[in-house]
Design a protein around this motif. Structure first.
Motif, PDB file in Angstrom:
ATOM      1  N   PRO A 111       0.810  -1.292   0.113  1.00 32.53           N
ATOM      2  CA  PRO A 111       0.028   0.063  -0.160  1.00 32.53           C
ATOM      3  C   PRO A 111       0.989   1.134  -0.064  1.00 32.53           C
ATOM      4  CG  PRO A 111      -0.977  -1.778   1.319  1.00 32.53           C
ATOM      5  CD  PRO A 111       0.252  -2.209   1.087  1.00 32.53           C
ATOM      6  N   LEU A 112       0.655   2.099  -0.778  1.00 32.87           N
ATOM      7  CA  LEU A 112       1.611   3.480  -1.101  1.00 32.87           C
ATOM      8  C   LEU A 112       0.775   4.757  -1.243  1.00 32.87           C
ATOM      9  CD1 LEU A 112       4.151   4.580  -2.346  1.00 32.87           C
ATOM     10  CD2 LEU A 112       3.546   3.736  -4.395  1.00 32.87           C
ATOM     11  N   VAL A 113       1.367   5.941  -0.618  1.00 31.01           N
ATOM     12  CA  VAL A 113       0.662   7.074  -0.941  1.00 31.01           C
ATOM     13  C   VAL A 113       2.079   7.899  -1.242  1.00 31.01           C
ATOM     14  CG1 VAL A 113      -0.327   9.086   0.024  1.00 31.01           C
ATOM     15  CG2 VAL A 113      -1.240   6.849   0.441  1.00 31.01           C
ATOM     16  N   VAL A 114       2.003   8.846  -2.319  1.00 31.39           N
ATOM     17  CA  VAL A 114       2.980   9.552  -2.720  1.00 31.39           C
ATOM     18  C   VAL A 114       2.691  10.802  -2.113  1.00 31.39           C
ATOM     19  CG1 VAL A 114       4.361  10.634  -4.407  1.00 31.39           C
ATOM     20  CG2 VAL A 114       4.118   8.074  -4.227  1.00 31.39           C
ATOM     21  N   LEU A 115       3.261  11.770  -1.642  1.00 25.55           N
ATOM     22  CA  LEU A 115       3.339  13.280  -1.190  1.00 25.55           C
ATOM     23  C   LEU A 115       4.154  14.083  -1.809  1.00 25.55           C
ATOM     24  CD1 LEU A 115       3.428  12.709   2.856  1.00 25.55           C
ATOM     25  CD2 LEU A 115       1.222  12.493   1.275  1.00 25.55           C
ATOM     26  N   ASN A 116       3.501  15.362  -2.192  1.00 26.96           N
ATOM     27  CA  ASN A 116       4.531  16.460  -2.784  1.00 26.96           C
ATOM     28  C   ASN A 116       4.657  16.426  -4.062  1.00 26.96           C
ATOM     29  OD1 ASN A 116       5.811  18.734  -1.404  1.00 26.96           O
ATOM     30  ND2 ASN A 116       7.609  17.936  -2.322  1.00 26.96           N
ATOM     31  N   ARG A 117       4.353  15.352  -4.969  1.00 34.76           N
ATOM     32  CA  ARG A 117       4.103  15.508  -6.372  1.00 34.76           C
ATOM     33  C   ARG A 117       3.379  14.659  -6.820  1.00 34.76           C
ATOM     34  NH1 ARG A 117       7.535  12.217  -9.992  1.00 34.76           N
ATOM     35  NH2 ARG A 117       8.792  10.606  -8.719  1.00 34.76           N
ATOM     36  N   ASN A 118       3.089  14.814  -8.157  1.00 35.42           N
ATOM     37  CA  ASN A 118       1.921  14.030  -8.735  1.00 35.42           C
ATOM     38  C   ASN A 118       2.526  12.681  -9.680  1.00 35.42           C
ATOM     39  OD1 ASN A 118      -0.036  12.631 -10.253  1.00 35.42           O
ATOM     40  ND2 ASN A 118      -1.062  14.545 -10.809  1.00 35.42           N
ATOM     41  N   ALA A 119       2.580  11.559  -8.872  1.00 34.07           N
ATOM     42  CA  ALA A 119       3.159  10.377  -9.497  1.00 34.07           C
ATOM     43  C   ALA A 119       2.096   9.337 -10.038  1.00 34.07           C
ATOM     44  CB  ALA A 119       4.203   9.727  -8.632  1.00 34.07           C
ATOM     45  N   GLU A 120       0.820   9.767 -10.319  1.00 36.49           N
ATOM     46  CA  GLU A 120      -0.258   9.289 -10.641  1.00 36.49           C
ATOM     47  C   GLU A 120      -0.055   7.791 -11.843  1.00 36.49           C
ATOM     48  OE1 GLU A 120      -3.288  11.796 -11.835  1.00 36.49           O
ATOM     49  OE2 GLU A 120      -2.448  12.231 -13.664  1.00 36.49           O
ATOM     50  N   ARG A 121       0.881   8.109 -12.454  1.00 37.54           N
ATOM     51  CA  ARG A 121       0.836   6.876 -13.605  1.00 37.54           C
ATOM     52  C   ARG A 121       1.592   5.590 -12.684  1.00 37.54           C
ATOM     53  NH1 ARG A 121       5.426   7.124 -15.941  1.00 37.54           N
ATOM     54  NH2 ARG A 121       6.176   8.905 -15.026  1.00 37.54           N
ATOM     55  N   ILE A 122       2.224   5.704 -11.652  1.00 36.66           N
ATOM     56  CA  ILE A 122       2.701   4.557 -10.846  1.00 36.66           C
ATOM     57  C   ILE A 122       2.128   4.419  -9.296  1.00 36.66           C
ATOM     58  CG2 ILE A 122       4.674   4.088 -12.180  1.00 36.66           C
ATOM     59  CD1 ILE A 122       6.214   5.753 -10.407  1.00 36.66           C
TER      60      ILE A 122
END
Length: 333
Positions: free
Chosen positions: A141-152
Motif C-alpha cells: 500500500p502506497l501514498v506519494v506526497l508532494n508530487r503527482n506520480a499518478e502513473r505509478i
C-alpha cells in the motif's frame, strides 16, 4: 497479570478476532460493538502486543515514511511538519519508521510487505521514481506526497505550488513591480519546476516581460539564496522585486541586500514560499506562500491507513490549496 485479547473477548462474549478488528477500527465491526470492546479494554488497561498481532494478522504494524533525502535540500521545518502530520494520523496504531531513499543506494530489497504494512513517500525529485515503482510492483500500500506520480502511485497528495506562486507574483505586479526576479530551488526537485511555472504564468498573464538573467538558482539553502541574490544585485538594471522559492533562500537574499547597503522593502521587495516558523518574526516580516505540509502529510497518512484496512487501493490525486500570506517585505514601487 497481562491482559490479552482473549480476556477481553471472554468478557465481551465475542471471538478474539472480533476484538482484534474492533480495536483496529475495522469497518467490518458494528460501532456499538466497537464501543463496548474499547470500554472493556480501557477498563482493563489493555496494551496491544504488536508482536502477537503481527503473527496473527500477518502484519508488521510498521508504516514507512521515506524522504528523497535527509542530507540535501530537506529543511528541518519541512521534515518536522511532514513527520508531525503523518504521526497525527498513524498515532498509536502503527510504528512509524522514517528513512531516506538515497540511503538505500538503489537496493530496495529490505522494503517488503513483511517489513512495512504501507509506505508513504515524501517525494522531492524524479529520482524517487524507481523506488515508487518498486513499492508499487511489490503491491505494498502506497501514498506519494508532494508530487503527482499518478502513473505509478494509486494515491497522490500535494500542494498546488504553481497556483500559490502565481498569487504571490500577482501581488508583486499589483504593487507596480515589473522587473521581478526568481531565485529557484534545487533543480532536480519537482517543486522547483512547479514554482517557476507559477512565476512565469503570472508574468505572462499580466504582460510582464521575463528576463532570463533574472532567473538564478539557490538550491533551497540559506547560502544558496545569499549567493543567488549577490548575482542578481550585479544585474543592470537590478530587479525591484525578488520571489524566492523558499523562505530559507529569502533570508539569505535579505542578508545579501543588506550587505549591499540596500533595504527591504524600500529598495527591493522580497517574497518567499513555505511560511516557515521564523518568517513572521523577520524584520521586515516576510510575505510568503503558506504550504500546508502538515495537512498534506496527515491526509496522505489517513488515506494510506484506509487502504490498508480496506485491503485494496483507492485511486485519486488530491491538491491541497496554498495560502498567500501578505506581510511587510513587499511594498508598492
Amino acid at each position: 497479570m497481562t491482559v490479552t485479547i482473549k480476556d477481553i473477548a471472554r468478557m465481551a462474549g465475542v471471538s478474539h478476532t472480533t476484538v482484534s478488528r474492533a480495536l483496529n477500527d475495522s469497518p467490518l465491526i458494528h460501532e456499538e460493538t466497537k464501543r463496548k470492546i474499547r470500554a472493556i479494554a480501557e477498563r482493563l488497561d489493555y496494551t496491544p502486543n504488536y508482536s502477537a498481532k503481527s503473527l496473527v494478522l500477518a502484519r508488521s504494524y510498521h508504516i514507512g515514511l521515506f524522504f528523497s533525502t535527509l542530507s540535501k535540500g530537506t529543511s528541518s521545518n519541512f521534515f518536522h511538519e511532514t513527520v508531525k502530520g503523518v504521526h497525527s494520523a498513524v498515532s498509536s496504531k502503527y510504528h512509524l519508521i522514517v528513512n531516506a531513499i538515497d540511503d538505500y543506494d538503489g537496493n530496495f530489497s529490505p522494503v517488503t510487505r513483511k517489513t512495512f504494512d504501507g509506505v508513504i513517500v515524501m517525494s522531492q525529485s524524479d529520482a524517487d521514481e524507481s523506488f515508487i515503482r518498486y513499492v508499487a510492483d511489490k503491491s505494498i500500500p502506497l501514498v506519494v506526497l508532494n508530487r503527482n506520480a499518478e502513473r505509478i502511485s494509486p494515491v497522490n497528495v500535494l500542494a498546488d505550488d504553481r497556483a500559490g506562486v502565481f498569487r504571490v507574483v500577482e501581488h508583486m505586479i499589483a504593487q507596480g513591480h515589473r522587473r521581478i526576479a526568481i531565485i529557484e530551488g534545487k533543480q532536480s526537485f519537482k517543486s522547483s519546476a512547479a514554482r517557476k511555472d507559477g512565476y512565469l504564468q503570472a508574468l505572462g498573464q499580466y504582460g510582464v516581460d521575463t528576463d532570463p538573467k533574472l532567473h538564478v538558482v539557490g538550491g533551497y539553502t540559506l547560502e544558496g539564496g545569499y549567493k543567488a541574490m549577490k548575482q542578481l544585485l550585479r544585474a543592470d538594471p537590478m530587479p525591484t522585486a525578488v520571489f524566492c522559492s523558499s523562505d530559507e533562500m529569502a533570508v539569505g537574499a535579505m542578508k545579501a541586500i543588506a550587505e549591499q547597503g540596500l533595504s527591504v522593502p524600500d529598495d527591493m521587495s522580497v517574497a518567499g514560499f513555505d511560511d516557515d516558523v521564523f518568517s513572521a518574526f523577520l524584520s521586515p516580516a516576510l510575505t510568503t506562500v503558506k504550504r500546508p505540509v502538515e495537512t498534506i502529510s496527515r491526509i496522505g497518512a489517513e488515506k494510506l491507513l484506509a487502504d490498508i484496512e480496506r485491503g485494496a487501493p483507492s485511486r485519486e490525486t488530491v491538491y491541497v490549496e496554498t495560502e498567500l500570506v501578505v506581510r511587510e517585505s513587499v511594498k508598492p514601487i
